[in-house]
Scaffold this active site. Structure first.
Site, PDB file in Angstrom:
ATOM      1  N   ARG A  58       3.513  -1.214   4.950  1.00 39.86           N
ATOM      2  CA  ARG A  58       3.878   0.003   5.697  1.00 39.86           C
ATOM      3  C   ARG A  58       5.374   0.308   5.728  1.00 39.86           C
ATOM      4  O   ARG A  58       5.778   1.323   6.291  1.00 39.86           O
ATOM      5  CB  ARG A  58       3.344  -0.049   7.135  1.00 39.86           C
ATOM      6  CG  ARG A  58       1.840  -0.208   7.239  1.00 39.86           C
ATOM      7  CD  ARG A  58       1.292   0.326   8.528  1.00 39.86           C
ATOM      8  NE  ARG A  58       2.005  -0.177   9.692  1.00 39.86           N
ATOM      9  CZ  ARG A  58       2.026   0.440  10.872  1.00 39.86           C
ATOM     10  NH1 ARG A  58       1.405   1.593  11.031  1.00 39.86           N
ATOM     11  NH2 ARG A  58       2.659  -0.087  11.895  1.00 39.86           N
ATOM     12  N   ASP A  59       6.197  -0.528   5.118  1.00 43.43           N
ATOM     13  CA  ASP A  59       7.640  -0.251   5.114  1.00 43.43           C
ATOM     14  C   ASP A  59       8.252  -0.748   3.808  1.00 43.43           C
ATOM     15  O   ASP A  59       9.350  -1.295   3.805  1.00 43.43           O
ATOM     16  CB  ASP A  59       8.304  -0.921   6.322  1.00 43.43           C
ATOM     17  CG  ASP A  59       9.699  -0.365   6.613  1.00 43.43           C
ATOM     18  OD1 ASP A  59      10.056   0.677   6.021  1.00 43.43           O
ATOM     19  OD2 ASP A  59      10.418  -0.970   7.413  1.00 43.43           O
TER      20      ASP A  59
END
Length: 200
Positions: A58-59
């Protein structure tokens, strides 16, 4: 009470983002290309490993990739880091729903991650990988500034078919591979395993 966390080795060479900014000031992309393609391959291999454990990062971005030096060698490797936003997807589900996605790095996110019903899948990380690939291979390091930060503007641009343009020095086949990360529908995107096979 003890809290859960991730312990990682100390990598004094810092982030891939910092490395790229420094190196591109002094060395032509054509001379760096073998290293950069190896970095992209290593990131894809790392993401395959994460996905086998049903973990979405997610990052994924160059700032969250760390440089590692091989002992007694001039070779550098990269390792995926910063798992603070990572989530595990239970085997009973195919996605992770997160209403707080407005606090995530929009420019690296797939459109479905900042929709009215934000959802994250294994394939939303593939979209972020595409942005990270541009960060690595764009000799001007301007990829982030080319992307608007407003989610509604981003969505309209992507839905209209807009994508980042190929930097002049990027190989056409690599550009085509990165564009396959940016299909609007998650199931239409290339997978990390396919990326590894194509780069191997």
């Amino acid at each position: 009470s003890a809290s859960n966390g991730i312990v990682m080795e100390y990598l004094p060479r810092g982030s891939l983002e910092s490395y790229l900014v420094d190196r591109k000031k002094r060395i032509a992309l054509t001379h760096l290309e073998p290293d950069l393609l190896r970095f992209i391959m290593q990131i894809a291999i790392g993401m395959v490993a994460l996905q086998k454990h049903r973990i979405i990062h997610r990052d994924l971005a160059a700032r969250n990739i760390l440089i590692s030096a091989r002992p007694n060698s001039s070779y550098l490797d990269v390792k995926i880091a910063d798992f603070g936003l990572s989530r595990s997807i239970p085997t009973s589900k195919d996605e992770y729903i997160d209403s707080s996605s407005l606090f995530l790095p929009t420019k690296w996110l797939a459109p479905e991650c900042y929709s009215s019903n934000p959802r994250f899948t294994m394939q939303s990380d593939v979209w972020s990988f595409g942005v990270t690939g541009f960060e690595i291979l764009d000799p001007t390091s301007k990829v982030v500034s080319m992307l608007p930060s407003d989610p509604s503007i981003l969505t309209r641009k992507f839905e209209s078919g807009w994508r980042l343009e190929k930097p002049g020095e990027m190989k056409k086949w690599m550009y085509s591979l990165l564009l396959r990360c940016w299909s609007m529908e998650p199931e239409d995107r290339i997978t990390f395993q396919q990326i590894v096979e194509l780069l191997g």
